[in-house]
Scaffold this active site. Structure first.
Site, short mmCIF file in Angstrom:
data_model
loop_
_atom_site.label_atom_id
_atom_site.label_comp_id
_atom_site.label_asym_id
_atom_site.label_seq_id
_atom_site.Cartn_x
_atom_site.Cartn_y
_atom_site.Cartn_z
N ASP A 142 -9.10 -3.12 9.91
CA ASP A 142 -7.79 -2.49 9.99
C ASP A 142 -6.91 -3.13 11.06
OD1 ASP A 142 -6.02 -0.16 9.31
OD2 ASP A 142 -6.38 0.36 11.41
N GLU A 174 -6.57 -6.69 7.32
CA GLU A 174 -5.22 -6.23 7.04
C GLU A 174 -4.27 -6.83 8.07
OE1 GLU A 174 -2.58 -2.09 6.95
OE2 GLU A 174 -4.07 -2.51 8.51
#
Length: 539
Positions: A238, A274
């Site tokens: 993330d 990401e």
């Protein structure tokens, strides 16, 4: 009418022969139906077709209206039958929030989702089906309720005015980005009534960690090792561009450390990061060795896929789509020859595609081909395969999986508490599975076509420049000494003929095709005829 005597038997035999001949021609008019004539060739590597699941809203096994791991287990056959061979679970670790991106314990399962025994069984059941399971790993920040953070804050609050914090007295102080004195920044928050402030780029409930701290890195190494030893196939990482703000080189250094550690433990592990930015930025992150980064260039309401289907002009044509495929491939290879693109169209942070495609079923279907047939590891967000609705606040984008029209039936969830009422424009899973012309069936056929032709995921892309029709995207994909051709007709209304020399290109047949209206793609000599919104694979 009764058929009797020799003449009658002869007529009956001719009729039966005619039926058999028609049957053998199949849907494309050039041979048997491609769905049943070519075996699936799923290779056990990291070029997979991934299904993203938000456990909270997916399937409830125990009647509390919250999705759980046992619910995911009960739907693994659904996932596998669609053709997916990878699952990405959004965060499953304990957290005070519904989304669970603020972790309080990195080596446990959130009680709302079940137990560690449930997780162990999920891994086992995925393995039985050839599904690689990756989990969300949130390294950029923890929860403000994580013991590391609460201990550090308690320590700072008890310091005297003249005392300076000491890492020897409280090692966790070095785990976060604390400063003394108000930095007058909207991303810094006060520690109680003290003169100390901490960084939280996303929220005061998500304090950012300090990767300059070696002790913190050791903690994360233990965490990664824990989950890899549990049998996970890797991690979705993330917010990787926020480790050090937008300092790409320092962020890449962190990811290099992560990659080296994970691959030391499991060389076959898969990681996808990401980096929410344009291609010119996220391509640089491949220098870390991390396998993939999400391809934001093609995603969302302003990405290449949406532009191709809804915008006018040469810069948004089928030709432009083909050029973009080559461009992203080359951008990745500039930094890592072995980098794997991670195309997706929608995820949990973006509005669902049905809305910005104006609930046009034909465009929704065609968007599946433009995403799933890209090279790399293709990702599909749960519910996209049935055209689910969801936009606005984040909770709306994470609405309950629409299994049944009966919202009270076993397995259905309530979704996040702050979600606004969602009205789905297309039928539920239960109904779409019965309909050969549904969005679900089209997605399933698209994934099947990908799984039958390993070159689709793994092939090096080249554009067939001699085909200049702006509505036609014509590309080759070469893998392991074999070349296939994908020809797209992206005209919304017009049937197209494309001439492609068999002698020059070395193909012999249609290996499969997709058409949003069910129309046939035919090949006569060197000339293909494609209905509007269709794609064909030549082998």
């Amino acid at each position: 009418m009764r058929l009797t005597g020799k003449m009658g038997k002869r007529i009956l035999a001719m009729l039966l022969l005619g039926v058999l001949l028609l049957s053998s021609l199949g849907a494309c008019g050039t041979g048997p139906d491609w769905r049943s004539t070519k075996e699936v060739e799923v290779i056990d590597d990291n070029y997979r077709t991934w299904y993203e699941i938000f456990v909270y809203s997916f399937y409830d096994s125990d009647g509390d209206r919250i999705g759980d791991l046992q619910g995911v287990i009960s739907k693994l056959d659904y996932v596998a039958d669609m053709g997916f061979n990878g699952i990405w679970l959004m965060p499953i670790m304990p957290s005070p929030s519904y989304h669970k991106y603020d972790v309080t314990d990195y080596q446990a399962i959130d009680p709302q989702y079940g137990s560690m025994e449930d997780f162990d069984r999920l891994v086992e059941e995925c393995d039985k089906r050839g599904i690689k399971l990756i989990i969300d790993l949130v390294l950029n920040h923890t929860s403000s309720e994580h013991p590391w953070f609460t201990t550090a804050c308690e320590y700072l609050e008890q310091l005297g005015e003249e005392e300076e914090p000491s890492v020897e007295d409280c090692p966790y102080y070095a785990y976060y980005n604390f400063v003394k004195g108000n930095p007058s920044s909207p991303t810094y928050y006060q520690v109680g009534n003290t003169d100390y402030y901490y960084e939280g780029a996303f929220s005061d409930r998500m304090p950012d960690v300090n990767f300059d701290c070696e002790a913190l890195r050791k903690e994360f190494e233990e965490i990664m090792s824990f989950w890899l030893n549990k049998g996970v196939g890797g991690f979705r990482l993330d917010a990787v561009k926020h480790f050090y703000g937008d300092a790409t080189s320092k962020n890449v250094e962190v990811l290099t450390w992560v990659n080296d550690y994970v691959k030391f433990i499991d060389p076959g592990a898969y990681m996808v990061g990401e980096c929410w930015d344009g291609m010119n930025v996220y391509a640089q992150y491949y220098a870390s060795g991390i396998d993939s980064f999400f391809d934001f260039e093609f995603a969302d309401s302003t990405g290449v896929i949406t532009k191709t289907l809804t915008y006018n002009g040469e810069s948004n044509s089928a030709q432009a789509y083909a050029k973009a495929l080559v461009r992203v491939q080359n951008a990745i290879r500039e930094y890592d020859e072995n980098g794997i693109d991670a195309p997706f169209f929608v995820n949990h942070d973006l509005a669902r595609a049905a809305g910005y495609l104006r609930y046009d079923e034909r465009k929704i279907k065609m968007s599946a081909t433009l995403n799933v047939l890209m090279s790399g590891s293709a990702f599909v967000y749960y519910g996209e395969e049935i055209g689910m609705t969801g936009s606005g606040r984040d909770e709306n984008k994470r609405a309950p999986m629409y299994w049944s029209e009966d919202s009270q039936i076993r397995g259905m969830t309530d979704g996040p508490a702050d979600m606004e009422p969602q009205e789905n424009h297309f039928a539920c899973v239960q109904e779409q599975m019965k309909d050969e012309k549904s969005i679900y069936s089209f997605y399933k056929d698209t994934i099947l076509l990908r799984n039958q032709n390993p070159e689709i995921a793994r092939g090096t892309v080249a554009r067939l420049e001699e085909i200049t029709d702006q509505d036609i995207a014509a590309i080759s994909k070469t893998y392991d000494g074999t070349t296939i051709y994908l020809i797209y007709n992206l005209s919304e209304t017009d049937k197209k003929e494309v001439t492609l020399s068999k002698e020059q290109y070395g193909y012999t047949e249609i290996a499969g095709y997709l058409s949003v209206d069910g129309g046939k793609v035919t090949l006569k000599g060197d000339t293909l005829t494609l209905p509007s919104y269709s794609v064909v694979v030549l082998r």
